[in-house]
Design an enzyme around this catalytic site. Structure first.
Site, mmCIF file in Angstrom:
data_model
loop_
_atom_site.group_PDB
_atom_site.id
_atom_site.type_symbol
_atom_site.label_atom_id
_atom_site.label_comp_id
_atom_site.label_asym_id
_atom_site.label_seq_id
_atom_site.Cartn_x
_atom_site.Cartn_y
_atom_site.Cartn_z
ATOM 1 N N ASP A 1 0.650 -1.253 -0.041
ATOM 2 C CA ASP A 1 0.424 0.511 -0.255
ATOM 3 C C ASP A 1 0.722 0.885 -0.142
ATOM 4 O O ASP A 1 1.572 1.059 0.512
ATOM 5 C CB ASP A 1 -1.376 -0.428 1.022
ATOM 6 C CG ASP A 1 -2.076 1.216 1.043
ATOM 7 O OD1 ASP A 1 -2.102 1.287 -0.039
ATOM 8 O OD2 ASP A 1 -3.022 1.010 2.159
ATOM 9 N N ASN B 1 -10.911 -2.165 -5.423
ATOM 10 C CA ASN B 1 -10.686 -2.144 -5.975
ATOM 11 C C ASN B 1 -11.220 -0.998 -7.888
ATOM 12 O O ASN B 1 -10.559 -0.388 -8.382
ATOM 13 C CB ASN B 1 -9.190 -1.817 -6.271
ATOM 14 C CG ASN B 1 -8.428 -1.465 -5.352
ATOM 15 O OD1 ASN B 1 -7.463 -2.663 -4.831
ATOM 16 N ND2 ASN B 1 -8.653 -0.986 -4.683
HETATM 17 C C1 IPE Z 1 -5.784 -2.903 -0.998
HETATM 18 O O1 IPE Z 1 -5.112 -1.186 -0.538
HETATM 19 C C2 IPE Z 1 -5.801 -3.391 -1.683
HETATM 20 C C3 IPE Z 1 -4.572 -3.886 -1.913
HETATM 21 C C4 IPE Z 1 -2.965 -3.088 -2.103
HETATM 22 C C5 IPE Z 1 -4.649 -4.379 -3.384
HETATM 23 P P1 IPE Z 1 -6.373 -0.196 -0.717
HETATM 24 O O2 IPE Z 1 -5.459 1.278 -0.603
HETATM 25 O O3 IPE Z 1 -7.052 -0.555 -2.067
HETATM 26 O O4 IPE Z 1 -7.234 -0.453 0.498
HETATM 27 P P2 IPE Z 1 -8.189 -0.071 1.772
HETATM 28 O O5 IPE Z 1 -8.951 1.328 0.388
HETATM 29 O O6 IPE Z 1 -7.527 1.971 2.298
HETATM 30 O O7 IPE Z 1 -8.400 -0.642 2.772
HETATM 31 C C1 IPE Z 2 -1.847 0.438 -3.005
HETATM 32 O O1 IPE Z 2 -1.806 1.541 -3.350
HETATM 33 C C2 IPE Z 2 -1.577 -0.527 -4.672
HETATM 34 C C3 IPE Z 2 -3.317 -1.166 -5.043
HETATM 35 C C4 IPE Z 2 -4.132 -0.464 -3.935
HETATM 36 C C5 IPE Z 2 -3.031 -1.414 -6.243
HETATM 37 P P1 IPE Z 2 -2.813 2.822 -3.855
HETATM 38 O O2 IPE Z 2 -3.135 2.798 -4.880
HETATM 39 O O3 IPE Z 2 -3.600 1.962 -2.543
HETATM 40 O O4 IPE Z 2 -2.055 3.834 -2.997
HETATM 41 P P2 IPE Z 2 -2.836 5.032 -1.515
HETATM 42 O O5 IPE Z 2 -2.979 4.201 -1.164
HETATM 43 O O6 IPE Z 2 -3.587 5.367 -2.323
HETATM 44 O O7 IPE Z 2 -1.197 5.844 -1.157
HETATM 45 MG MG MG Z 3 -4.213 2.204 -0.799
#
Ligand code: IPE
Ligand code: IPE
Ligand code: MG
Length: 245
Positions: free
Chosen positions: A22, A70
């Site tokens: 993340d 997502n």
């Molecule tokens: C979890 O991260 C999913 C992945 C890393 C693929 P998100 O960024 O989507 O999760 P939330 O929305 O903060 O819970």
């Molecule tokens: C995690 O990084 C990757 C996926 C969810 C695919 P994010 O895209 O959630 O990054 P932040 O949380 O917005 O910084």
């Molecule tokens: Mg995230």
């Protein structure tokens, strides 16, 4: 002359590590870049961290690539994520196969665009007999969906008379998950400071150790990972008993 720092030795058993990668978007934003640059950089860390897992003899790795939630993101970002996933497979499959890695994909691929799905199926087929390392990519993955799917499969077996209701055990459930045959997760790492599971491997994480690091995934290199391993090594895993492992 400065003394060379001792290499960390992992002595606690660690068979399966799961990552929630993340913080890609925030990493990019902090650099004045569009979010997808963060996702692109993130892919480079996967193969690097895979190498560190090999160094420490950690054989099974789960990676959260795309959750069922997502889909709530803009289509453009989803397209970028799929582009980079395809690129990852295309660039790394020869290497991963050459070191004996089996690729597993957890999640419902039917909603994933055809070209990405094809790349996944090809990688799965090509590496299906490998047994040295296991990479479980969670793609359009959600634990609640996975558990509902397992329930449907088990119910079907009961209906067909292949299974008695009273014979349904936790192992029955385990063997109907995407991760069937893989060991339980020992260590679950989430980067970027968020402290939640976000629908990730709920059953498989039942007894894992959680380590949350503020490091954003694109900055998560060997040192940051080894810090997590050190924290894991210092934990007392009791499994409900009294003796430390
Ligand atoms: C979890 O991260 C999913 C992945 C890393 C693929 P998100 O960024 O989507 O999760 P939330 O929305 O903060 O819970
Ligand atoms: C995690 O990084 C990757 C996926 C969810 C695919 P994010 O895209 O959630 O990054 P932040 O949380 O917005 O910084
Ligand atoms: Mg995230």
């Amino acid at each position: 002359m400065a003394k060379r720092k001792e290499e960390f030795k992992l002595t606690k058993p660690l068979h399966h590590v799961a990552f929630i990668m993340d913080g890609n978007g925030r990493w990019a934003k902090a650099r004045g870049l569009a979010r997808h640059y963060g996702h692109h950089e993130a892919c480079k860390r996967i193969i690097e961290i895979f190498e560190v897992c090999r160094k420490y003899d950690i054989h099974v790795m789960s990676w959260y690539a795309f959750s069922t939630e997502n889909w709530n993101r803009p289509q453009e970002e989803i397209d970028h994520l799929m582009d980079y996933l395809e690129e990852f497979f295309e660039q790394q499959i020869d290497y991963l196969d050459s070191v004996g890695t089996k690729l597993i994909v957890s999640g419902d691929l039917s909603r994933i665009r055809p070209q990405t799905r094809e790349v996944c199926y090809k990688a799965i087929e090509r590496t299906k007999n490998n047994t040295n390392w296991y990479i479980n990519i969670c793609l359009n993955y959600g634990s609640r969906d996975e558990l509902a799917r397992a329930c449907r499969m088990i119910a079907e077996e009961v209906k067909e008379g292949k299974l008695e209701i009273n014979d349904i055990t936790p192992e029955t459930i385990s063997s109907h998950l995407y991760t069937a045959g893989l060991p339980d997760i020992d260590l679950m790492i989430r980067t970027s400071g968020e402290q939640r599971l976000s629908n990730y491997l709920l059953f498989q994480n039942a007894y894992s150790e959680f380590v949350f690091t503020p490091v954003k995934w694109p900055d998560f290199k060997e040192k940051a990972f080894v810090d997590c391993l050190k924290e894991f090594q210092g934990r007392a895993r009791r499994f409900g008993g009294l003796k430390n492992e």
